[in-house]
Design a protein around this motif. Sequence first.
Motif, PDB file in Angstrom:
ATOM      1  N   THR A 239       1.951   6.367   2.799  1.00  0.00           N
ATOM      2  CA  THR A 239       1.012   5.051   2.842  1.00  0.00           C
ATOM      3  C   THR A 239      -0.733   5.576   2.884  1.00  0.00           C
ATOM      4  O   THR A 239      -1.152   4.679   1.952  1.00  0.00           O
ATOM      5  CB  THR A 239       1.480   4.370   4.505  1.00  0.00           C
TER       6      THR A 239
ATOM      7  N   LEU B 141      -3.019  -2.011   5.930  1.00  0.00           N
ATOM      8  CA  LEU B 141      -2.142  -2.948   6.793  1.00  0.00           C
ATOM      9  C   LEU B 141      -1.037  -3.997   5.446  1.00  0.00           C
ATOM     10  O   LEU B 141      -0.668  -4.598   6.058  1.00  0.00           O
ATOM     11  CB  LEU B 141      -3.626  -3.982   7.076  1.00  0.00           C
TER      12      LEU B 141
ATOM     13  N   VAL C 118       9.260  -1.502   7.076  1.00  0.00           N
ATOM     14  CA  VAL C 118       8.191  -1.099   8.443  1.00  0.00           C
ATOM     15  C   VAL C 118       9.571  -1.279   9.506  1.00  0.00           C
ATOM     16  O   VAL C 118       9.840  -2.567   9.834  1.00  0.00           O
ATOM     17  CB  VAL C 118       7.198  -1.605   8.473  1.00  0.00           C
TER      18      VAL C 118
ATOM     19  N   TRP D 154       6.258  -4.316   4.505  1.00  0.00           N
ATOM     20  CA  TRP D 154       6.256  -4.416   6.202  1.00  0.00           C
ATOM     21  C   TRP D 154       7.932  -4.545   6.174  1.00  0.00           C
ATOM     22  O   TRP D 154       8.209  -3.953   6.814  1.00  0.00           O
ATOM     23  CB  TRP D 154       5.990  -5.616   6.415  1.00  0.00           C
TER      24      TRP D 154
ATOM     25  N   THR E  77       0.811  -3.130   3.420  1.00  0.00           N
ATOM     26  CA  THR E  77       2.169  -1.818   2.753  1.00  0.00           C
ATOM     27  C   THR E  77       3.130  -3.093   2.593  1.00  0.00           C
ATOM     28  O   THR E  77       2.656  -4.267   3.253  1.00  0.00           O
ATOM     29  CB  THR E  77       2.334  -1.289   4.389  1.00  0.00           C
TER      30      THR E  77
ATOM     31  N   GLU F 195      -8.387   0.607   5.524  1.00  0.00           N
ATOM     32  CA  GLU F 195      -7.405  -0.305   6.280  1.00  0.00           C
ATOM     33  C   GLU F 195      -6.923  -1.458   5.977  1.00  0.00           C
ATOM     34  O   GLU F 195      -6.071  -2.060   6.339  1.00  0.00           O
ATOM     35  CB  GLU F 195      -8.506  -0.377   8.128  1.00  0.00           C
TER      36      GLU F 195
ATOM     37  N   THR G 294     -12.112  -1.521   7.946  1.00  0.00           N
ATOM     38  CA  THR G 294     -12.563  -0.946   6.246  1.00  0.00           C
ATOM     39  C   THR G 294     -12.028  -1.558   5.221  1.00  0.00           C
ATOM     40  O   THR G 294     -10.530  -1.285   5.522  1.00  0.00           O
ATOM     41  CB  THR G 294     -12.612   0.922   7.031  1.00  0.00           C
TER      42      THR G 294
ATOM     43  N   LEU H 267       6.704   1.064  13.471  1.00  0.00           N
ATOM     44  CA  LEU H 267       6.019   0.171  14.585  1.00  0.00           C
ATOM     45  C   LEU H 267       4.996   0.635  14.414  1.00  0.00           C
ATOM     46  O   LEU H 267       4.315   0.142  15.645  1.00  0.00           O
ATOM     47  CB  LEU H 267       6.387  -1.196  14.695  1.00  0.00           C
ATOM     48  N   PHE H 268       5.390   1.354  16.041  1.00  0.00           N
ATOM     49  CA  PHE H 268       5.334   2.349  17.410  1.00  0.00           C
ATOM     50  C   PHE H 268       4.385   3.714  16.810  1.00  0.00           C
ATOM     51  O   PHE H 268       4.540   4.194  17.322  1.00  0.00           O
ATOM     52  CB  PHE H 268       5.395   1.969  18.129  1.00  0.00           C
ATOM     53  N   ARG H 269       4.014   3.733  15.410  1.00  0.00           N
ATOM     54  CA  ARG H 269       3.851   5.089  14.809  1.00  0.00           C
ATOM     55  C   ARG H 269       1.806   4.510  13.720  1.00  0.00           C
ATOM     56  O   ARG H 269       2.290   3.432  13.597  1.00  0.00           O
ATOM     57  CB  ARG H 269       4.143   6.117  14.235  1.00  0.00           C
ATOM     58  N   PRO H 270       1.537   5.812  13.514  1.00  0.00           N
ATOM     59  CA  PRO H 270      -0.073   5.112  12.947  1.00  0.00           C
ATOM     60  C   PRO H 270       0.686   5.582  11.455  1.00  0.00           C
ATOM     61  O   PRO H 270       1.774   5.011  11.475  1.00  0.00           O
ATOM     62  CB  PRO H 270      -0.470   6.057  13.252  1.00  0.00           C
ATOM     63  N   ALA H 271      -0.185   4.431  11.055  1.00  0.00           N
ATOM     64  CA  ALA H 271       0.376   4.030   8.362  1.00  0.00           C
ATOM     65  C   ALA H 271       0.143   5.685   8.545  1.00  0.00           C
ATOM     66  O   ALA H 271       0.140   6.610   9.291  1.00  0.00           O
ATOM     67  CB  ALA H 271      -0.651   3.732   8.338  1.00  0.00           C
ATOM     68  N   GLY H 272       1.267   5.765   7.776  1.00  0.00           N
ATOM     69  CA  GLY H 272       1.475   7.311   7.673  1.00  0.00           C
ATOM     70  C   GLY H 272       0.765   8.163   6.427  1.00  0.00           C
ATOM     71  O   GLY H 272       0.468   7.157   5.636  1.00  0.00           O
TER      72      GLY H 272
END
Lengths: 264, 343
Positions: free
Chosen positions: A122, A102, A109, A106, A104, A98, A95, A114-119
Motif C-alpha cells: 500500500t 487511508l 482489508v 477497503w 486503499t 496518510e 499527511t 484491519l488490526f495491522r498497519p498499512a502494508g
Amino acid sequence: MTALLEAAGVVKRFGGLTAVDGVDIEVAPGEMVGLIGPNGSGKTTLFDCLSGIQSIDGGSVSFDGVDITRRRPHQVARLGMARTFQLIRVYRDLTVAENMELSTQWAEVGLRDLFRPAGAATRRKAGDLLEFLMLGPMRDEPAGTLSGGQRRLLEIGMALMSDPRLVLLDEATAGVNPSLVEDIKDRLRAVNSEQGVAFLLVEHNVQFVADLCERVVVLDAGSKLAEGTPSQIMDDPAVIEAYFGAAGRAHQTNAGANGTGAGP
Amino acid sequence: MNALKQALASGPGQVAIRAVVAVALVWLVVLPLLGASDSTLFTMTLMLTSVAVAINWNLTGGFTGYVDFGHAVWFGLGAYVTAILMSLQANSLSIGWPPVPAIVVGAVVAGVLAGLIGRVTMRLKGPYFSIAMLGTFVAVREIVRTWGGLTGGGVGLTLPPYLNRQLFYYVELALVVGLVVLVWWLRRTRFGAALVAIREDELGAQMRGISTTRLKVAVFSLAGASTGLFGGLWAYQNTFVDPDIAFTEVRTIDAIMGTLLGGLGTVAGPVVGSVGLYWLREVLWANLLDYHLVAQGVLLILIVLLMPRGIVGTFDRRGVSARHLWRLRRRHADDRSEEVTAP
C-alpha cells in the motif's frame, strides 16, 4: 458492450423541488463521459445519487451488473466506484501519504488487516501514485498545507488508490491554475488509456470536457437536455439556450449570418 | 518551544522520553514496597481509574471525534452489574459471585450496551451526539434509582469488603499499562487510522470504502467495556454503590478535562493530563482551600488557551485542539448525507 454504470430514470426530490427528474445515464468500461449543465441543473445531486450518498426517489442504478440503488456509500466504493468532491475533501490534518494510504481498496482489508498497519505494498503504491501526480515532495506534509490545485491532485490520487473501474470527478479543475489543468488532463488521459479506468466528469470548463470525452451529457433543471459528441453538443441550440439564454441564441444567429458558425 | 519540539523528536529526545517513562514505571511498581500507606495507595488507585476513563473517553472523543458527554454511564453500569452479582442473596443467604467473574460480566454488559446504544446515538453528529449521550447517562441513572428490586434503589448496594489496597493498586496499574499499550498499538493499525478518518471527514471516509458505522460503534463499545471494567473494580474497592456515586458527571468532566489538558487524539495525552489534573488539584487544595475550584478553573482555561493542543499534543503532530474538533463536528452536522437503508 454492457455498460459499467447504468442509471435509469433517476429521480431525486428535496421537498417540492425535483433536483433530478428521471435521468438516464450510462458509462461503458473505459469510457470518458462528460456531464455538463448550468448551475443548479442537478449534476452534483446526480453524483450523490449514483454514489449512494443520497437515496433516490425513483429509478435504479446498477454498477457492473450489480443493483446499487439502495447501497451505502462504502459498499459502492468497495465495488470499484470512486469519486472526488466539488468542495475538496482531503483529511487536512493527516499527511499527504496518510491520506493516500487511508484511501486503499477497503474491500480487500480483512479483519486481520484491519488490526495491522498499512502494508508495504500500500505504501509503495501510494508513493508511486504521488510521484505520478507530482506530489512526491509533499508526501510528509499535512494535506492542509497544499495549494488548492495540489489538493485536487491529491483527491484524484486518493480516488485512484482504490483501483477503481469508474471515477466520478466533480469539478476537477475548479480553482486550479491553467498550467495545472493541463497536467491534470494528461494524467487523467494516461490513467484512462493505460489502466482502462472509466471517468464521469462534472465540469464547468467545457474545453476540458471537449478534450477528454467522447461523449457528453447535458443536464438542465434536473433533466437530460442533450447527449452526444462534444461538437454535436456545442452546436445544439437547446444547449446554447440553456447556457446562454436569448443572448446566446442571438449571438449564434449572428455568427451563422456571418458564415462562421453552425447556427440553427 | 520549537527547539524543544525538535529536541524531543530527535533520537536523544526519544531516548529521554523513554527514560522518563521507564523511571515512572519503576517508581509506580516499587511504590507499595517503599512503605506507602493504604490511603496513599487508595488515592493512587483512584488516580489510575481516572487515567483509564480518560484514555477510554479519548478513544471516541479524541480519535474518532465523537464527543461523549455521558461516558460515566459505562462506569456506573460496570459498577452496578458487579455490585448486583457480588451481593446476590437467596433466602437471606449470600450467593454472591466471586469478584473476577462479576467484574468481567460488568465490563461485558457495559460493552454490549455501549454497542447497542452507540448504534443509535452515533447516527447523530456533532453536538447532537453529545447531548444524546448526556441524556442516556441521566436516563440510566434514574432507571437504576427506580428499579429498586434489582439495584437497591436510592439506598444502594453493599459489597463484601476486601480491603487489600496493594493488590487493587497492582491490578489497576497493570490494566492501565495494558490499556495504554493497546491504544498505542490500535493507533498504528488501519483501524486506528480509519477512526481518525472518521473524525476528520466521516462522509469522505464512507466514500472511500470505510464502513464508518461499524468501526465507530466498535470503538465506542470497546471504550464502554473498558470503562465498565474499571467501574467494577472501583465498586469492589469502594464496597458500596448508590446511584449518585456510581453515576456522577464529574467522572465524565474529569475525563474530558484530563484529555484536553494532556492532548486530544494522542496516546499519552489522557495519561499525562489526568495525572496533571490530580496533581494540580492536590496543590491547589493544599494552598488555596477556599478558592481551589475557582483557581483550578482559571488555570485550566489558561492552559487550554495557551496550549490548545494540550501538553502532549503540542509536541505530537497527531494531537488536535478542542477548537478543531468543534469545527469538524459542526461541519459534519451540516453534511448532506442521508442514511441509505441497506438491502
